[in-house]
Design a protein around this motif. Structure first.
Motif, PDB file in Angstrom:
ATOM      1  N   VAL A 173      -7.573 -12.679   7.019  1.00 51.11           N
ATOM      2  CA  VAL A 173      -8.045 -12.762   5.645  1.00 51.11           C
ATOM      3  C   VAL A 173      -7.328 -11.648   4.891  1.00 51.11           C
ATOM      4  CG1 VAL A 173     -10.050 -12.542   4.146  1.00 51.11           C
ATOM      5  CG2 VAL A 173     -10.264 -13.704   6.354  1.00 51.11           C
ATOM      6  N   ILE A 174      -6.520 -12.029   3.892  1.00 51.88           N
ATOM      7  CA  ILE A 174      -5.640 -11.072   3.217  1.00 51.88           C
ATOM      8  C   ILE A 174      -6.015 -10.958   1.743  1.00 51.88           C
ATOM      9  CG2 ILE A 174      -3.248 -10.524   2.636  1.00 51.88           C
ATOM     10  CD1 ILE A 174      -2.577 -12.496   5.105  1.00 51.88           C
ATOM     11  N   ASP A 175      -6.299  -9.730   1.337  1.00 52.37           N
ATOM     12  CA  ASP A 175      -6.578  -9.441  -0.066  1.00 52.37           C
ATOM     13  C   ASP A 175      -5.375  -8.677  -0.605  1.00 52.37           C
ATOM     14  OD1 ASP A 175      -7.885  -9.305  -2.470  1.00 52.37           O
ATOM     15  OD2 ASP A 175      -9.395  -7.851  -1.821  1.00 52.37           O
ATOM     16  N   ALA A 176      -4.674  -9.265  -1.557  1.00 49.78           N
ATOM     17  CA  ALA A 176      -3.478  -8.644  -2.131  1.00 49.78           C
ATOM     18  C   ALA A 176      -3.853  -7.879  -3.390  1.00 49.78           C
ATOM     19  CB  ALA A 176      -2.433  -9.711  -2.442  1.00 49.78           C
ATOM     20  N   LYS A 177      -3.339  -6.653  -3.507  1.00 51.24           N
ATOM     21  CA  LYS A 177      -3.635  -5.812  -4.662  1.00 51.24           C
ATOM     22  C   LYS A 177      -2.335  -5.232  -5.214  1.00 51.24           C
ATOM     23  CE  LYS A 177      -8.067  -6.216  -4.382  1.00 51.24           C
ATOM     24  NZ  LYS A 177      -8.713  -7.095  -5.322  1.00 51.24           N
ATOM     25  N   ARG A 178      -2.253  -5.163  -6.524  1.00 44.92           N
ATOM     26  CA  ARG A 178      -1.090  -4.590  -7.196  1.00 44.92           C
ATOM     27  C   ARG A 178      -1.520  -3.250  -7.802  1.00 44.92           C
ATOM     28  NH1 ARG A 178       3.468  -7.304  -8.461  1.00 44.92           N
ATOM     29  NH2 ARG A 178       2.397  -9.266  -8.129  1.00 44.92           N
ATOM     30  N   TYR A 179      -1.476  -2.210  -6.982  1.00 42.69           N
ATOM     31  CA  TYR A 179      -1.908  -0.872  -7.393  1.00 42.69           C
ATOM     32  C   TYR A 179      -0.728   0.086  -7.332  1.00 42.69           C
ATOM     33  CZ  TYR A 179      -6.952  -1.905  -7.052  1.00 42.69           C
ATOM     34  OH  TYR A 179      -8.213  -2.401  -7.240  1.00 42.69           O
ATOM     35  N   GLU A 191       2.692  -3.081  -4.947  1.00 46.38           N
ATOM     36  CA  GLU A 191       3.602  -2.148  -5.608  1.00 46.38           C
ATOM     37  C   GLU A 191       3.237  -0.695  -5.351  1.00 46.38           C
ATOM     38  OE1 GLU A 191       3.735  -3.216  -9.737  1.00 46.38           O
ATOM     39  OE2 GLU A 191       4.824  -5.060  -9.325  1.00 46.38           O
ATOM     40  N   ALA A 192       2.557  -0.424  -4.259  1.00 49.04           N
ATOM     41  CA  ALA A 192       2.132   0.935  -3.958  1.00 49.04           C
ATOM     42  C   ALA A 192       3.328   1.786  -3.528  1.00 49.04           C
ATOM     43  CB  ALA A 192       1.071   0.917  -2.866  1.00 49.04           C
ATOM     44  N   ASP A 193       3.113   3.068  -3.509  1.00 52.30           N
ATOM     45  CA  ASP A 193       4.132   4.051  -3.136  1.00 52.30           C
ATOM     46  C   ASP A 193       4.010   4.361  -1.643  1.00 52.30           C
ATOM     47  OD1 ASP A 193       5.966   6.134  -3.114  1.00 52.30           O
ATOM     48  OD2 ASP A 193       4.495   7.608  -3.824  1.00 52.30           O
ATOM     49  N   TRP A 194       4.603   3.509  -0.803  1.00 57.00           N
ATOM     50  CA  TRP A 194       4.499   3.695   0.643  1.00 57.00           C
ATOM     51  C   TRP A 194       5.549   4.694   1.117  1.00 57.00           C
ATOM     52  CZ3 TRP A 194       0.440   1.963   3.203  1.00 57.00           C
ATOM     53  CH2 TRP A 194      -0.303   0.906   2.648  1.00 57.00           C
ATOM     54  N   PRO A 195       5.233   5.523   2.112  1.00 59.80           N
ATOM     55  CA  PRO A 195       6.238   6.455   2.648  1.00 59.80           C
ATOM     56  C   PRO A 195       7.318   5.701   3.423  1.00 59.80           C
ATOM     57  CG  PRO A 195       4.224   6.569   3.944  1.00 59.80           C
ATOM     58  CD  PRO A 195       3.945   5.655   2.773  1.00 59.80           C
ATOM     59  N   LEU A 196       8.471   6.340   3.610  1.00 61.44           N
ATOM     60  CA  LEU A 196       9.570   5.705   4.346  1.00 61.44           C
ATOM     61  C   LEU A 196       9.223   5.495   5.813  1.00 61.44           C
ATOM     62  CD1 LEU A 196      12.627   7.563   2.804  1.00 61.44           C
ATOM     63  CD2 LEU A 196      11.867   5.218   2.372  1.00 61.44           C
ATOM     64  N   ILE A 197       8.449   6.405   6.386  1.00 61.16           N
ATOM     65  CA  ILE A 197       8.068   6.303   7.798  1.00 61.16           C
ATOM     66  C   ILE A 197       6.556   6.272   7.889  1.00 61.16           C
ATOM     67  CG2 ILE A 197       8.136   7.457  10.045  1.00 61.16           C
ATOM     68  CD1 ILE A 197      10.804   8.674   9.140  1.00 61.16           C
ATOM     69  N   GLY A 198       6.034   5.369   8.715  1.00 57.35           N
ATOM     70  CA  GLY A 198       4.582   5.265   8.874  1.00 57.35           C
ATOM     71  C   GLY A 198       3.946   4.675   7.635  1.00 57.35           C
ATOM     72  N   GLY A 199       2.723   5.069   7.386  1.00 54.59           N
ATOM     73  CA  GLY A 199       2.050   4.646   6.162  1.00 54.59           C
ATOM     74  C   GLY A 199       0.940   3.645   6.384  1.00 54.59           C
ATOM     75  N   ALA A 200       1.163   2.636   7.213  1.00 57.77           N
ATOM     76  CA  ALA A 200       0.125   1.634   7.452  1.00 57.77           C
ATOM     77  C   ALA A 200      -0.992   2.256   8.287  1.00 57.77           C
ATOM     78  CB  ALA A 200       0.710   0.422   8.165  1.00 57.77           C
ATOM     79  N   PHE A 201      -2.223   1.806   8.038  1.00 60.80           N
ATOM     80  CA  PHE A 201      -3.358   2.320   8.801  1.00 60.80           C
ATOM     81  C   PHE A 201      -4.478   1.289   8.768  1.00 60.80           C
ATOM     82  CE2 PHE A 201      -3.580   3.925   4.463  1.00 60.80           C
ATOM     83  CZ  PHE A 201      -4.877   3.617   4.062  1.00 60.80           C
ATOM     84  N   SER A 202      -5.534   1.565   9.508  1.00 59.04           N
ATOM     85  CA  SER A 202      -6.721   0.707   9.513  1.00 59.04           C
ATOM     86  C   SER A 202      -7.940   1.555   9.190  1.00 59.04           C
ATOM     87  CB  SER A 202      -6.931   0.065  10.883  1.00 59.04           C
ATOM     88  OG  SER A 202      -5.936  -0.872  11.147  1.00 59.04           O
ATOM     89  N   THR A 203      -8.894   0.956   8.503  1.00 58.77           N
ATOM     90  CA  THR A 203     -10.177   1.591   8.261  1.00 58.77           C
ATOM     91  C   THR A 203     -11.254   0.527   8.381  1.00 58.77           C
ATOM     92  OG1 THR A 203     -11.529   2.851   6.702  1.00 58.77           O
ATOM     93  CG2 THR A 203      -9.875   1.409   5.738  1.00 58.77           C
ATOM     94  N   HIS A 204     -12.252   0.812   9.167  1.00 59.54           N
ATOM     95  CA  HIS A 204     -13.356  -0.124   9.419  1.00 59.54           C
ATOM     96  C   HIS A 204     -12.841  -1.484   9.896  1.00 59.54           C
ATOM     97  CE1 HIS A 204     -16.263   2.678   7.762  1.00 59.54           C
ATOM     98  NE2 HIS A 204     -15.431   2.880   6.763  1.00 59.54           N
ATOM     99  N   GLY A 205     -11.735  -1.479  10.634  1.00 57.76           N
ATOM    100  CA  GLY A 205     -11.171  -2.714  11.173  1.00 57.76           C
ATOM    101  C   GLY A 205     -10.305  -3.493  10.203  1.00 57.76           C
ATOM    102  N   VAL A 206     -10.091  -2.964   8.993  1.00 58.12           N
ATOM    103  CA  VAL A 206      -9.245  -3.632   7.995  1.00 58.12           C
ATOM    104  C   VAL A 206      -7.883  -2.940   7.978  1.00 58.12           C
ATOM    105  CG1 VAL A 206      -8.937  -4.128   5.534  1.00 58.12           C
ATOM    106  CG2 VAL A 206     -11.209  -4.335   6.580  1.00 58.12           C
ATOM    107  N   HIS A 207      -6.830  -3.726   8.138  1.00 61.63           N
ATOM    108  CA  HIS A 207      -5.469  -3.190   8.089  1.00 61.63           C
ATOM    109  C   HIS A 207      -5.076  -2.955   6.635  1.00 61.63           C
ATOM    110  CE1 HIS A 207      -4.400  -4.083  12.356  1.00 61.63           C
ATOM    111  NE2 HIS A 207      -5.441  -4.880  12.196  1.00 61.63           N
ATOM    112  N   VAL A 208      -4.451  -1.816   6.372  1.00 61.65           N
ATOM    113  CA  VAL A 208      -3.987  -1.481   5.030  1.00 61.65           C
ATOM    114  C   VAL A 208      -2.480  -1.309   5.136  1.00 61.65           C
ATOM    115  CG1 VAL A 208      -4.176   0.134   3.104  1.00 61.65           C
ATOM    116  CG2 VAL A 208      -6.188  -0.335   4.538  1.00 61.65           C
TER     117      VAL A 208
END
Length: 152
Positions: free
Chosen positions: A37-43, A101-118
């Motif tokens: 289940v994917i929620d897309a956000k433009r932040y 359109e978020a400002d993701w770092p070049l290395i890493g950046g993705a994470f999970s919280t409460h079982g939701v992938h960000v």
């Protein structure tokens, strides 16, 4: 990689209404390994996980984008996951918040919280491509999900 390219993902349903609600689910990806289940956000801003508390106080995880507390977005995805899980039973259902359109770092950046992938779109596509192990009947599951969650 487009999320609806059949080479990568078995089925994707876009913009689906939640029955009995004005809310919708942005995307539902069905892979042999389960349903996403994917929620897309433009932040704007950098998504990050802020952890407060711990030893003496309860541990609290917060999703920040820039300086904004966006933890309620995680709660929203978890509600959507529960609605889909109620339909599909034993099939694994995973939630994802995809920041366009978020400002993701070049290395890493993705994470999970409460079982939701960000994560961001290309990272999400890579994760979904890797979901090949499993015994979900994608065609049957697509029919079941599409009949329950109509196009918005």
């Amino acid at each position: 990689m487009p999320l609806d390219n059949p080479t990568y993902i078995s089925a994707v349903l876009h913009d689906r209404r939640i029955p009995g609600s004005k809310a919708n689910i942005d995307h539902i990806a069905i892979t042999p390994g389960g349903i996403w289940v994917i929620d897309a956000k433009r932040y704007k801003g950098r998504p990050e996980l802020k952890i407060e508390g711990g030893i003496l106080r309860p541990r609290v995880e917060k999703l920040l984008v820039g300086r904004r507390d966006c933890t309620k977005l995680v709660d929203g995805v978890l509600k959507q996951v529960d609605v889909v899980r109620d339909l599909v039973g034993d099939v694994p259902v995973t939630g994802a918040l995809c920041f366009i359109e978020a400002d993701w770092p070049l290395i890493g950046g993705a994470f999970s919280t409460h079982g939701v992938h960000v994560l961001w779109p290309k990272r999400l596509a890579k994760v979904l491509i890797e979901q090949t192990a499993g015994d979900v009947d994608v065609a049957a599951m697509r029919e079941a999900v599409a009949s329950r969650f109509k196009s918005a």
